[in-house]
Scaffold this active site. Structure first.
Site, mmCIF file in Angstrom:
data_model
loop_
_atom_site.group_PDB
_atom_site.id
_atom_site.type_symbol
_atom_site.label_atom_id
_atom_site.label_comp_id
_atom_site.label_asym_id
_atom_site.label_seq_id
_atom_site.Cartn_x
_atom_site.Cartn_y
_atom_site.Cartn_z
ATOM 1 N N GLU A 199 0.887 -1.184 0.000
ATOM 2 C CA GLU A 199 0.000 0.000 0.000
ATOM 3 C C GLU A 199 0.909 1.213 0.000
ATOM 4 O OE1 GLU A 199 -3.047 -0.081 -0.494
ATOM 5 O OE2 GLU A 199 -3.753 -2.039 0.154
ATOM 6 N N CYS A 204 -2.157 8.808 3.182
ATOM 7 C CA CYS A 204 -1.925 8.361 1.806
ATOM 8 C C CYS A 204 -3.044 8.806 0.887
ATOM 9 C CB CYS A 204 -1.778 6.845 1.777
ATOM 10 S SG CYS A 204 -3.158 5.995 2.536
HETATM 11 P P1 NAD Z 1 8.635 4.880 4.268
HETATM 12 O O1 NAD Z 1 8.531 4.081 3.028
HETATM 13 O O2 NAD Z 1 9.759 5.828 4.411
HETATM 14 O O3 NAD Z 1 8.722 3.927 5.550
HETATM 15 C C1 NAD Z 1 7.724 2.960 5.818
HETATM 16 C C2 NAD Z 1 8.353 1.783 6.546
HETATM 17 O O4 NAD Z 1 9.303 1.138 5.692
HETATM 18 C C3 NAD Z 1 9.103 2.135 7.821
HETATM 19 O O5 NAD Z 1 8.792 1.171 8.801
HETATM 20 C C4 NAD Z 1 10.555 2.040 7.387
HETATM 21 O O6 NAD Z 1 11.437 1.742 8.461
HETATM 22 C C5 NAD Z 1 10.501 0.883 6.410
HETATM 23 N N1 NAD Z 1 11.614 0.834 5.453
HETATM 24 C C6 NAD Z 1 12.408 1.838 5.016
HETATM 25 N N2 NAD Z 1 13.302 1.383 4.115
HETATM 26 C C7 NAD Z 1 13.082 0.059 3.971
HETATM 27 C C8 NAD Z 1 13.631 -0.969 3.158
HETATM 28 N N3 NAD Z 1 14.628 -0.721 2.307
HETATM 29 N N4 NAD Z 1 13.115 -2.206 3.246
HETATM 30 C C9 NAD Z 1 12.084 -2.472 4.076
HETATM 31 N N5 NAD Z 1 11.511 -1.551 4.874
HETATM 32 C C10 NAD Z 1 11.988 -0.291 4.821
HETATM 33 O O7 NAD Z 1 7.224 5.597 4.400
HETATM 34 P P2 NAD Z 1 6.732 6.662 5.485
HETATM 35 O O8 NAD Z 1 7.429 7.960 5.211
HETATM 36 O O9 NAD Z 1 6.816 6.063 6.839
HETATM 37 O O10 NAD Z 1 5.187 6.797 5.140
HETATM 38 C C11 NAD Z 1 4.683 7.766 4.260
HETATM 39 C C12 NAD Z 1 4.331 7.169 2.921
HETATM 40 O O11 NAD Z 1 3.441 6.069 3.103
HETATM 41 C C13 NAD Z 1 3.598 8.134 2.030
HETATM 42 O O12 NAD Z 1 4.066 8.020 0.700
HETATM 43 C C14 NAD Z 1 2.156 7.661 2.101
HETATM 44 O O13 NAD Z 1 1.366 8.036 0.988
HETATM 45 C C15 NAD Z 1 2.335 6.192 2.235
HETATM 46 N N6 NAD Z 1 1.175 5.554 2.840
HETATM 47 C C16 NAD Z 1 0.390 4.740 2.071
HETATM 48 C C17 NAD Z 1 -0.761 4.178 2.604
HETATM 49 C C18 NAD Z 1 -1.651 3.290 1.772
HETATM 50 O O14 NAD Z 1 -2.486 2.596 2.340
HETATM 51 N N7 NAD Z 1 -1.534 3.272 0.464
HETATM 52 C C19 NAD Z 1 -1.104 4.423 3.934
HETATM 53 C C20 NAD Z 1 -0.279 5.249 4.690
HETATM 54 C C21 NAD Z 1 0.862 5.800 4.124
#
Ligand code: NAD
Length: 467
Positions: free
Chosen positions: A242, A276
């Protein structure tokens, strides 16, 4: 306070920690455990052991366990909401922490009652074929910092409802509320069914690569989603991703601007825009452009922003410095390129990552704030003259999470909405999600869906039984 991991039914301390600060005050909130690779392995091994028995429990037993979790969430809602406000920044009130805890309970009970009965694919003289839904194994859940508890529930409950076991890793920005919530609910389950590890981003990478994790459910940015898909490829994990959105809303010329102002505000500014499926680009017909800008400004200027522990506040700070700088950079860029500031744009400085609620008019496609996901409290308002042109611009995005059409003519709006390239389309509202309706993105906004029976199926494989 120093927090621990929760692995195999036990609270597990770590030697390394990271400091977590309150984004409204800058004060230290707590120390987050940083798990080692060995501790991740311990958690995955515990989940794999637990899977052997948990996957064999009856449907009724798992349903009851999920309802029991719903009750635990209700009993501890006050404590969790307060911790969430202090860690994430969202206020107790408005669509804030209490709302999020309410969502956690609602989603848990609704998902507990979902069923995946055996389906009959064929039943005739040539044969009888049944389709059985089976759990996948150990699920790895990786969550973001915007709705840390609700998104954790969205991952955990369907996983255990269907007989999987799970290791969850919260965002390094907001780990404490998830650590506390998981500790509370995991204690009600057999040991090893639900485990939580926390640490830096590398821990997520280790999970995506882990040979004993069979599925990753991830909510976060598109960039990280891509990396997870690549890391998960050698072990051919099942994936639900997501990812980010850059949702457009199209306002038709027949609207009453004052009547839609409140819906536009919450659509765009829910959780300070750090959602999101928030409305991130607003296309307004020239005939009503100035009136919509004026009605929105009038509505937004009265919204109280501040420390969310104050009961009068309904909008908090941005969660972290990285995101604060991103939002500020996008607004400054738009203003430097000719955007007209209707409201906000000038942060006062001081303690906390407070950025004023910002409305920008005379914005055009091609400006960074339109083309990129701002994920913060700033809405660009773009003028259009021809609805086909507005639709083409709305669809001119790599993302495809949600979109909305605003009009007095519902049928006309629905016809236009059906041509939006996105997973969810709303009429006269934006960003509504429900536990009974599948939610997911198309294009670069994700793979797979969550919620409802379709979301539950993502946690299972099909076994066809021929007789
Ligand atoms: P992010 O991708 O920076 O981090 C999300 C998670 O991924 C964290 O737990 C982080 O530690 C982990 N992570 C980071 N690098 C990784 C890697 N290489 N491998 C595995 N895990 C890793 O996102 P964020 O800044 O925390 O969240 C914001 C983003 O999430 C926005 O783009 C938003 O639109 C999106 N979002 C989407 C939804 C949806 O349902 N579509 C819901 C909420 C947020």
């Amino acid at each position: 306070m120093t927090y621990n991991l929760y692995i195999d039914g036990q609270s597990v301390p770590t030697t390394n920690h990271m400091d977590i600060f309150n984004p409204a005050t800058g004060e230290l909130l707590g120390k987050c455990p940083v798990a080692t690779k060995e501790q991740l392995d311990m958690a995955v091994a515990a989940a794999a052991r637990a899977f052997k028995t948990w996957s064999m429990t009856s449907n009724e037993e798992r349903k009851a366990a999920c309802h029991n979790i719903g009750k635990i969430l209700e009993d501890n809602a006050d404590e969790l909401a307060k911790l969430l406000t202090q860690e994430q920044g969202k206020p107790l009130n408005g669509l804030g922490s209490r709302f999020e805890l309410g969502g956690c309970q609602g989603w848990t009970h609704y998902t507990a009652d979902l069923e995946l009965p055996v389906e009959i694919a064929q039943d005739n003289e040539e044969g009888h074929v049944e389709l059985h839904r089976k759990p996948i194994g150990v699920v790895g859940s990786i969550t973001p910092w915007n709705w840390p508890l609700m998104i954790a529930v969205w991952h955990v409950i369907p996983a255990i409802r269907t007989g999987n076991t799970i290791v969850i890793k919260p965002s390094p920005y907001t780990p404490l509320s998830t650590l506390r919530m998981i500790e509370l609910i995991a204690a009600s389950l057999p040991k090893g069914v639900l485990n939580v590890v926390s640490g830096h981003d590398e821990l997520g990478k280790m999970m995506s690569e882990h040979k004993d994790i069979q599925k990753i459910v991830f909510t976060g940015s598109c960039a990280t989603g891509e990396k997870i898909m690549a890391s998960a490829a050698p072990t051919l994990k099942r994936l639900v991703l997501e990812l980010g959105g850059n949702d457009a809303g199209i306002v038709l010329p027949d609207v009453d601007p004052k009547a839609i102002a409140e819906g536009l505000f919450w659509g765009a500014f829910i959780n300070g825009g750090q959602t999101c499926s928030a409305l991130k680009r607003l296309y307004v017909h020239a005939d009503v452009y100035e009136d919509v800008c004026a009605a929105l400004t009038e509505y937004v200027k009265n919204i109280p922003v501040g420390n969310g522990l104050d009961e009068n506040i309904i909008m908090g700070p941005i969660q972290n410095e990285m995101q604060y700088n991103k939002v500020k950079g996008l607004v400054d860029d738009a203003v430097a390129n000719g955007a007209r500031v209707l409201l906000g744009a000038n942060p006062k400085g001081g303690k906390g990552y407070f950025y004023p609620l910002t409305l920008l008019a005379d914005v055009t496609d091609g400006m960074r704030i339109v083309d990129e996901e701002q994920f913060g409290p700033a809405l660009p308002i773009i003028k259009y003259h021809d609805v086909e042109d507005a639709l083409a611009r709305a669809n001119n995005s790599d993302n495809g999470l949600g979109g909305s059409v605003w009009s007095r003519d519902i049928e006309k709006a629905k016809a236009l909405a059906s041509r939006l390239e996105c997973g969810s389309a709303w009429i006269n509202k934006h960003g509504m999600i429900q536990p009974n309706v599948p939610f997911g993105g198309i294009k670069r906004s994700g793979i797979g869906v969550e919620f409802g029976v379709d979301g539950l199926k993502e946690y299972t494989t099909i076994q066809a039984v021929f007789s």
